[in-house]
Design a protein around this motif. Sequence first.
Motif, mmCIF file in Angstrom:
data_model
loop_
_atom_site.group_PDB
_atom_site.id
_atom_site.type_symbol
_atom_site.label_atom_id
_atom_site.label_comp_id
_atom_site.label_asym_id
_atom_site.label_seq_id
_atom_site.Cartn_x
_atom_site.Cartn_y
_atom_site.Cartn_z
ATOM 1 N N GLU A 197 95.927 22.894 -41.197
ATOM 2 C CA GLU A 197 96.873 23.711 -40.868
ATOM 3 C C GLU A 197 97.797 24.192 -42.049
ATOM 4 O O GLU A 197 97.503 25.684 -42.617
ATOM 5 C CB GLU A 197 97.902 23.960 -39.881
ATOM 6 C CG GLU A 197 96.979 23.631 -38.059
ATOM 7 C CD GLU A 197 96.473 22.721 -38.176
ATOM 8 O OE1 GLU A 197 96.490 21.633 -38.713
ATOM 9 O OE2 GLU A 197 95.291 21.748 -36.718
ATOM 10 N N ASN A 198 97.774 23.529 -43.073
ATOM 11 C CA ASN A 198 98.482 23.381 -44.202
ATOM 12 C C ASN A 198 98.142 24.773 -44.642
ATOM 13 O O ASN A 198 98.447 25.350 -46.062
ATOM 14 C CB ASN A 198 98.897 22.095 -45.278
ATOM 15 C CG ASN A 198 99.472 21.699 -44.680
ATOM 16 O OD1 ASN A 198 99.606 20.474 -44.885
ATOM 17 N ND2 ASN A 198 100.849 22.487 -43.457
ATOM 18 N N LEU A 203 99.364 8.232 -44.195
ATOM 19 C CA LEU A 203 100.316 9.180 -44.210
ATOM 20 C C LEU A 203 99.258 10.978 -44.357
ATOM 21 O O LEU A 203 98.430 10.793 -44.114
ATOM 22 C CB LEU A 203 100.529 9.738 -45.894
ATOM 23 C CG LEU A 203 101.636 7.909 -45.562
ATOM 24 C CD1 LEU A 203 101.820 7.907 -47.899
ATOM 25 C CD2 LEU A 203 102.676 7.473 -44.799
ATOM 26 N N TYR A 204 99.988 11.793 -42.999
ATOM 27 C CA TYR A 204 99.345 13.073 -42.874
ATOM 28 C C TYR A 204 99.850 13.621 -43.813
ATOM 29 O O TYR A 204 101.454 14.057 -43.917
ATOM 30 C CB TYR A 204 100.334 13.092 -41.449
ATOM 31 C CG TYR A 204 99.892 14.595 -41.126
ATOM 32 C CD1 TYR A 204 98.583 14.757 -41.631
ATOM 33 C CD2 TYR A 204 99.779 15.057 -39.663
ATOM 34 C CE1 TYR A 204 97.350 15.761 -41.066
ATOM 35 C CE2 TYR A 204 99.509 15.874 -38.909
ATOM 36 C CZ TYR A 204 98.213 16.539 -39.896
ATOM 37 O OH TYR A 204 97.404 17.273 -38.624
ATOM 38 N N GLY A 230 92.665 17.128 -39.158
ATOM 39 C CA GLY A 230 92.975 17.739 -37.934
ATOM 40 C C GLY A 230 92.557 16.871 -36.766
ATOM 41 O O GLY A 230 91.275 16.654 -37.294
ATOM 42 N N GLY A 231 93.019 16.457 -36.178
ATOM 43 C CA GLY A 231 92.345 15.612 -34.649
ATOM 44 C C GLY A 231 91.296 15.685 -34.013
ATOM 45 O O GLY A 231 90.513 15.549 -33.853
ATOM 46 N N ARG A 232 92.117 17.495 -33.853
ATOM 47 C CA ARG A 232 90.425 18.523 -32.903
ATOM 48 C C ARG A 232 89.369 18.328 -33.577
ATOM 49 O O ARG A 232 88.358 18.036 -32.901
ATOM 50 C CB ARG A 232 91.438 19.671 -32.653
ATOM 51 C CG ARG A 232 92.916 19.464 -31.214
ATOM 52 C CD ARG A 232 92.773 20.900 -31.033
ATOM 53 N NE ARG A 232 93.785 20.363 -29.899
ATOM 54 C CZ ARG A 232 94.512 22.108 -29.315
ATOM 55 N NH1 ARG A 232 93.996 23.292 -30.135
ATOM 56 N NH2 ARG A 232 95.369 22.072 -28.559
ATOM 57 N N LEU A 244 103.080 15.441 -32.232
ATOM 58 C CA LEU A 244 101.980 14.880 -33.434
ATOM 59 C C LEU A 244 101.119 16.336 -34.708
ATOM 60 O O LEU A 244 100.774 15.408 -34.819
ATOM 61 C CB LEU A 244 101.045 14.319 -32.502
ATOM 62 C CG LEU A 244 101.258 12.742 -31.382
ATOM 63 C CD1 LEU A 244 100.346 12.343 -30.791
ATOM 64 C CD2 LEU A 244 101.756 12.001 -32.534
ATOM 65 N N SER A 245 101.906 17.211 -33.946
ATOM 66 C CA SER A 245 100.475 18.656 -34.556
ATOM 67 C C SER A 245 99.685 17.637 -34.946
ATOM 68 O O SER A 245 99.415 17.921 -36.184
ATOM 69 C CB SER A 245 101.954 18.732 -35.882
ATOM 70 O OG SER A 245 102.974 18.898 -35.204
ATOM 71 N N ASN A 246 98.400 17.546 -34.379
ATOM 72 C CA ASN A 246 96.930 17.076 -34.020
ATOM 73 C C ASN A 246 97.150 16.312 -34.920
ATOM 74 O O ASN A 246 95.900 16.472 -36.159
ATOM 75 C CB ASN A 246 96.678 18.971 -35.042
ATOM 76 C CG ASN A 246 95.083 19.108 -34.278
ATOM 77 O OD1 ASN A 246 94.525 18.571 -34.262
ATOM 78 N ND2 ASN A 246 93.741 19.700 -35.354
ATOM 79 N N PHE A 247 96.983 15.556 -35.899
ATOM 80 C CA PHE A 247 97.509 14.057 -36.065
ATOM 81 C C PHE A 247 96.509 12.318 -35.451
ATOM 82 O O PHE A 247 97.927 12.535 -34.375
ATOM 83 C CB PHE A 247 98.767 13.842 -36.756
ATOM 84 C CG PHE A 247 98.782 12.884 -37.375
ATOM 85 C CD1 PHE A 247 97.996 12.472 -38.996
ATOM 86 C CD2 PHE A 247 99.930 11.463 -37.124
ATOM 87 C CE1 PHE A 247 97.494 11.383 -39.880
ATOM 88 C CE2 PHE A 247 100.055 10.267 -38.263
ATOM 89 C CZ PHE A 247 98.821 10.076 -39.585
#
Length: 245
Positions: free
Chosen positions: A70-71, A64-65, A143-145, A198-201
């Motif tokens: 970024e939050n 779960l993200y 963050g995925g990146r 995907l917003s970096n997920f």
Amino acid sequence: MSGSDHPATAHTCLPEHVAIIMDGNGRWASTRGLPLLAGHRAGAEAVQRTVRAATARGVRWLTLYAFSSENWRRAPGEVADLTSLLRYYLRHKVAELSREGVRLRIIGDLARFPRDIQEEARRAEEVTRGNTRLVLVLALSYGGRADIVQAATRMAQAVARGELRAEQIDETVFASALLTAGMPDPDLVVRTSGECRLSNFLLWQSAYAELVFLDIPWPDFDATHFDAVLDIYSRRERRFGARPA
């Protein structure tokens, strides 16, 4: 019948790992004239319903993200509400998870959270370590990146120390340096609230995942919706780049 009481459904092709981008708490609250915190609390209840549904259906991994890197840019009051809610659930809901056979694993930059939350998170991981029915992965300050960058840095450092040769680095070796090392890649990625990104997920990990986007806000998600996305998944043909037979 409520979503939480919905009976388990047999699915012909069950994903081993479901990952969810939980979006829409704010919109859910706004449309009801409620404060934002009410949306986050309702979202937390949806998490509990989803964990129960995943366990009942036999899914082995659920990611779960919960809080993206970024939050942290959100208003200080909202960040404080989110961290307080996280603190409450880590302190008061972990025993319930453990009774249900759920193991908790956390990925992300925990160092950005207050020290007490870091300690509660590590305690929760340790308390549930022996459970095998479901692995619940919370992506916190993730963050995925950043995950890919830290993995590349670890690889470069290993090469510099002489522990690894550059030509030895392949996808398997690289994946072992990601925060998700030891986890299967997600078979199914779900996002709620109508957004289709995907917003970096889990950017590396989701390369071959099936993607499902739902219009409903996250607080409305229940076992019926979980069954629906499992049904969608079971009708997909996963070829991993190969042509159909």
